[in-house]
Write an enzyme that holds these catalytic residues in place. Structure first.
Site, mmCIF file in Angstrom:
data_model
loop_
_atom_site.group_PDB
_atom_site.id
_atom_site.type_symbol
_atom_site.label_atom_id
_atom_site.label_comp_id
_atom_site.label_asym_id
_atom_site.label_seq_id
_atom_site.Cartn_x
_atom_site.Cartn_y
_atom_site.Cartn_z
ATOM 1 N N ARG A 1 -28.971 21.865 33.865
ATOM 2 C CA ARG A 1 -30.391 21.493 33.947
ATOM 3 C C ARG A 1 -30.806 21.317 35.405
ATOM 4 O O ARG A 1 -31.979 21.425 35.748
ATOM 5 C CB ARG A 1 -30.639 20.159 33.229
ATOM 6 C CG ARG A 1 -30.449 20.194 31.732
ATOM 7 C CD ARG A 1 -30.919 18.872 31.136
ATOM 8 N NE ARG A 1 -30.434 18.653 29.786
ATOM 9 C CZ ARG A 1 -31.032 19.085 28.680
ATOM 10 N NH1 ARG A 1 -32.143 19.774 28.770
ATOM 11 N NH2 ARG A 1 -30.529 18.841 27.496
ATOM 12 N N LYS B 1 -41.976 31.331 26.632
ATOM 13 C CA LYS B 1 -41.154 32.477 26.226
ATOM 14 C C LYS B 1 -41.812 33.135 25.017
ATOM 15 O O LYS B 1 -41.518 32.795 23.874
ATOM 16 C CB LYS B 1 -39.740 31.995 25.853
ATOM 17 C CG LYS B 1 -38.772 33.124 25.518
ATOM 18 C CD LYS B 1 -37.621 32.672 24.643
ATOM 19 C CE LYS B 1 -36.564 31.915 25.387
ATOM 20 N NZ LYS B 1 -35.339 31.717 24.548
ATOM 21 N N ASP C 1 -31.276 23.379 29.632
ATOM 22 C CA ASP C 1 -29.814 23.277 29.663
ATOM 23 C C ASP C 1 -29.122 24.565 29.237
ATOM 24 O O ASP C 1 -29.675 25.391 28.510
ATOM 25 C CB ASP C 1 -29.333 22.154 28.743
ATOM 26 C CG ASP C 1 -29.496 22.503 27.266
ATOM 27 O OD1 ASP C 1 -30.598 22.956 26.875
ATOM 28 O OD2 ASP C 1 -28.512 22.341 26.512
ATOM 29 N N VAL D 1 -32.468 30.949 28.314
ATOM 30 C CA VAL D 1 -32.644 30.663 29.743
ATOM 31 C C VAL D 1 -32.232 29.227 30.052
ATOM 32 O O VAL D 1 -32.214 28.368 29.168
ATOM 33 C CB VAL D 1 -34.101 30.920 30.193
ATOM 34 C CG1 VAL D 1 -34.482 32.376 29.986
ATOM 35 C CG2 VAL D 1 -35.081 30.021 29.446
ATOM 36 N N ASP E 1 -40.140 21.394 28.950
ATOM 37 C CA ASP E 1 -39.640 22.435 29.851
ATOM 38 C C ASP E 1 -39.982 23.826 29.342
ATOM 39 O O ASP E 1 -40.430 24.673 30.092
ATOM 40 C CB ASP E 1 -38.124 22.286 30.090
ATOM 41 C CG ASP E 1 -37.312 22.179 28.797
ATOM 42 O OD1 ASP E 1 -37.911 22.139 27.699
ATOM 43 O OD2 ASP E 1 -36.075 22.125 28.877
ATOM 44 N N GLY F 1 -35.254 17.892 28.316
ATOM 45 C CA GLY F 1 -35.611 18.972 29.229
ATOM 46 C C GLY F 1 -36.817 18.712 30.108
ATOM 47 O O GLY F 1 -36.962 19.316 31.167
ATOM 48 N N ASP G 1 -40.649 27.901 23.092
ATOM 49 C CA ASP G 1 -39.941 29.072 22.570
ATOM 50 C C ASP G 1 -40.539 29.398 21.204
ATOM 51 O O ASP G 1 -41.633 29.962 21.117
ATOM 52 C CB ASP G 1 -38.441 28.760 22.517
ATOM 53 C CG ASP G 1 -37.578 29.951 22.143
ATOM 54 O OD1 ASP G 1 -38.104 30.900 21.542
ATOM 55 O OD2 ASP G 1 -36.363 29.941 22.413
#
Ligand SMILES: O=P(O)(O)OC[C@H]1O[C@H](OP(=O)(O)OP(=O)(O)O)[C@H](O)[C@@H]1O
Ligand SMILES: Nc1nc2[nH]cnc2c(=O)[nH]1
Length: 190
Positions: A176, A141, A170, A164, A110, A55, A113
């Site tokens: 992506r 996030k 992805d 997301v 990227d 990512g 989370d």
């Protein structure tokens, strides 16, 4: 020949019913702000910049030309999601080849989370003897499942607690390359 997991038509449908969160210009400005903050903090430290595959490809590729100081680039590949929308155990696919002992390291990803990926990678860098480890994520996030106390040193944009994709992130291995950040429709999450 292997059949692709998702067809172009299915992906068009996923994109069409996804909720747009941040457009291309918001992403560009977020990356500019991140690059300025990174430069202010890390210029002169001759860091190793570690992209977390896969990512990080988009944010890393877009940040690097904006960083006007001496640095090395390498990558690390640890994954929890394996093309799924649900995280599992962290699996190591590649460790960095650049010796980290005594170095300043900037880990670029990227999305942050739950944080298990970043926490595991930071620990790995420390175990390898890095002197200082910084983290940069395009997308943060916030959520209640986050590893306690974990936050990125540099982050660009916030997203709600939804699955997301886009800007390097992805959707089941695809999308992506979408130049925007979208929340998948609830029916496409599972
Ligand atoms: O904060 P966490 O809940 O640990 O999740 C964040 C990680 O999840 C994604 O990686 P993924 O394992 O999906 O691999 P990818 O980079 O190939 O998409 C993303 O790129 C982060 O590395
Ligand atoms: N693509 C993607 N990868 C993730 N890894 C952890 N959370 C997410 C997410 O919302 N989207």
């Amino acid at each position: 020949m292997q059949t692709p997991v998702l067809t172009a038509e299915q992906l068009d449908a996923v994109l069409a019913r996804a909720e747009p969160l941040h457009d291309a210009s918001a992403i560009e400005h977020a990356l500019e702000r991140m690059a300025a903050a990174i430069e202010e903090r890390l210029a002169g430290s001759n860091p190793v910049v570690l992209g977390v595959m896969t990512g990080a490809i988009v944010p890393l590729g877009r940040l690097l030309p904006q960083l006007g100081f001496a640095l090395e680039v390498d990558y690390i590949h640890a994954t929890r999601y394996h093309g799924s929308t649900v995280g599992r155990d962290l699996v190591w696919l590649a460790r960095p080849q650049t010796p980290l002992r005594g170095r300043t390291v900037l880990v670029v990803d990227d999305i942050l989370d739950e944080g298990h990926t970043l926490a595991g990678i930071v620990q790995e860098c420390r175990d390898e003897g890095a002197e200082a480890v910084f983290t940069a994520v395009l997308v943060d996030k916030p959520n209640v499942r986050r590893v306690p106390g974990l936050a990125a040193d540099f982050s660009g944009l916030e997203v709600p607690d939804r699955y997301v994709f886009g800007a390097g992130m992805d959707y089941r291995g695809y999308l992506r390359n979408v130049d925007g950040i979208y929340a998948a429709h609830r029916d496409d999450e599972g």
